[in-house]
Scaffold this motif. Structure first.
Motif, PDB file in Angstrom:
ATOM      1  N   TYR A 160      10.425   4.692  -3.413  1.00  0.00           N
ATOM      2  CA  TYR A 160       9.251   5.513  -3.677  1.00  0.00           C
ATOM      3  C   TYR A 160       9.596   6.976  -3.972  1.00  0.00           C
ATOM      4  O   TYR A 160       8.719   7.754  -4.335  1.00  0.00           O
ATOM      5  CB  TYR A 160       8.280   5.439  -2.501  1.00  0.00           C
ATOM      6  N   ILE A 202       0.855  -1.187   0.000  1.00  0.00           N
ATOM      7  CA  ILE A 202       0.000   0.000   0.000  1.00  0.00           C
ATOM      8  C   ILE A 202       0.888   1.233   0.000  1.00  0.00           C
ATOM      9  O   ILE A 202       1.712   1.421   0.903  1.00  0.00           O
ATOM     10  CB  ILE A 202      -0.917   0.003   1.231  1.00  0.00           C
ATOM     11  N   GLU A 203       0.727   2.061  -1.006  1.00  0.00           N
ATOM     12  CA  GLU A 203       1.536   3.274  -1.130  1.00  0.00           C
ATOM     13  C   GLU A 203       0.722   4.489  -0.718  1.00  0.00           C
ATOM     14  O   GLU A 203      -0.469   4.584  -0.989  1.00  0.00           O
ATOM     15  CB  GLU A 203       2.037   3.432  -2.563  1.00  0.00           C
ATOM     16  N   TYR A 227       5.904   4.935   1.938  1.00  0.00           N
ATOM     17  CA  TYR A 227       5.967   6.310   1.469  1.00  0.00           C
ATOM     18  C   TYR A 227       7.405   6.740   1.230  1.00  0.00           C
ATOM     19  O   TYR A 227       8.365   6.180   1.786  1.00  0.00           O
ATOM     20  CB  TYR A 227       5.289   7.266   2.454  1.00  0.00           C
ATOM     21  N   SER A 234      -2.720   6.256  -2.234  1.00  0.00           N
ATOM     22  CA  SER A 234      -3.566   5.324  -2.987  1.00  0.00           C
ATOM     23  C   SER A 234      -4.901   5.119  -2.281  1.00  0.00           C
ATOM     24  O   SER A 234      -5.082   5.493  -1.116  1.00  0.00           O
ATOM     25  CB  SER A 234      -2.849   3.984  -3.169  1.00  0.00           C
ATOM     26  N   SER A 235      -5.862   4.517  -2.993  1.00  0.00           N
ATOM     27  CA  SER A 235      -7.176   4.217  -2.429  1.00  0.00           C
ATOM     28  C   SER A 235      -7.153   2.812  -1.824  1.00  0.00           C
ATOM     29  O   SER A 235      -6.729   1.857  -2.472  1.00  0.00           O
ATOM     30  CB  SER A 235      -8.245   4.294  -3.518  1.00  0.00           C
ATOM     31  N   SER A 264      -7.478   8.468  -0.123  1.00  0.00           N
ATOM     32  CA  SER A 264      -6.066   8.817  -0.301  1.00  0.00           C
ATOM     33  C   SER A 264      -5.369   8.544   1.030  1.00  0.00           C
ATOM     34  O   SER A 264      -5.264   9.421   1.882  1.00  0.00           O
ATOM     35  CB  SER A 264      -5.916  10.288  -0.705  1.00  0.00           C
TER      36      SER A 264
END
Length: 274
Positions: free
Chosen positions: A259, A114-115, A186, A118-119, A155
């Motif tokens: 990232y 999960i970045e 992140y 993102s949703s 977000s």
């Protein structure tokens, strides 16, 4: 009425009463329920017109929640003189069809890394009737309660990382799920730079430059002196064991992971000659 571990029950269309086939004299010696390889079959011999009814399979458990009845049932219609049969699926809202929530399961979508930004959707699912109210917790703190069983982060932020669990509750009981961990990845945040000692520097003294940045996964660091690389590694510290006047100049560091990357502000190192 004492109920067996498993068996069939019948909703008599004529009397609007629910009966256990194992104790109903009208079915004595005429019914047989067969369960094998998780498949259960009801066999009725010497079929009668009075056998017209809705039939459900009931399963009793020693776990929390008691017994439950399979939905939908089957409606059997028998007519004379030809004993014609009509069988249909039956959906019923009879009160013994109600039960407390089963153990909820929790899931996260997407299930991959999960970045940040993102949703992300968290889902709490429980077999329950009537419908449950769902409550979500993060580290034992209530964050959401509704008939909706999902939380949507449109977000997601790094601060949303942590342990989550949910509970499902109706008038018959409440069950709580296991924990699920959300780990938000992140890019590095703006690095902070410092120098120790921070007082006036003399030639020959020991000096350490430190660069630190919040990142997930952990960042690696690169130190520059006037755009020339002087150090690179997973530690953000660059040490002069015996600093000289040639080390005087402007320094800055870069923090990076897969990232992203970001440079710090500049730090001037002024070395006083003896």
């Amino acid at each position: 009425m004492s109920l067996p571990a498993r068996g069939f029950v019948v909703f008599l269309l004529s009397t609007q009463v629910v009966q256990d086939l194992t104790t109903d004299s009208e079915y004595s010696g005429r019914v047989e329920d067969l369960c094998e390889n998780k498949i259960c079959t009801l066999r009725i011999r010497n079929l009668r017109e009075s056998d017209s009814a809705e039939y459900w399979f009931r399963f009793d458990t020693i776990q929390e929640g008691g017994s439950y009845i399979g939905i939908p049932g089957v409606t059997l219609s028998v007519t004379d003189p030809d004993l014609q049969l009509k069988v249909s699926r039956a959906y019923s809202d009879q009160a013994e069809l109600k039960y407390a929530p089963k153990l909820p399961s929790v899931s996260v979508s997407p299930s991959a890394e999960i970045e940040e930004g993102s949703s992300v959707t968290l889902t709490c699912s429980s077999n329950v009737n009537p419908a449950a109210n769902y409550t979500w917790y993060k580290k034992n703190v209530l964050i959401y309660s509704s008939e909706e069983h999902q939380i949507v982060f449109s977000s997601i932020n790094s601060s949303d990382s942590g342990q989550y669990f949910c509970s499902a509750e109706n008038e018959l009981g409440r069950r709580t799920s296991e924990n699920i961990f959300i780990d938000v990845k992140y890019a590095p945040k703006l690095p902070s730079v410092s120098m120790s000692p921070s007082a006036e520097l003399e030639e020959g003294s020991s000096v350490t430059l430190t660069c630190s940045s919040d990142a997930n996964p952990a960042a690696k660091y690169t130190w520059y002196k006037e755009n020339q690389t002087v150090f690179q590694g997973v530690e953000g510290s660059y040490k002069f064991s015996s600093i000289s006047s040639e080390d005087r100049g402007i320094y800055y560091c870069k923090s990076e992971n897969q990232y992203g990357e970001i440079n710090s502000t500049s730090l001037f190192v002024d070395v006083q000659c003896e």
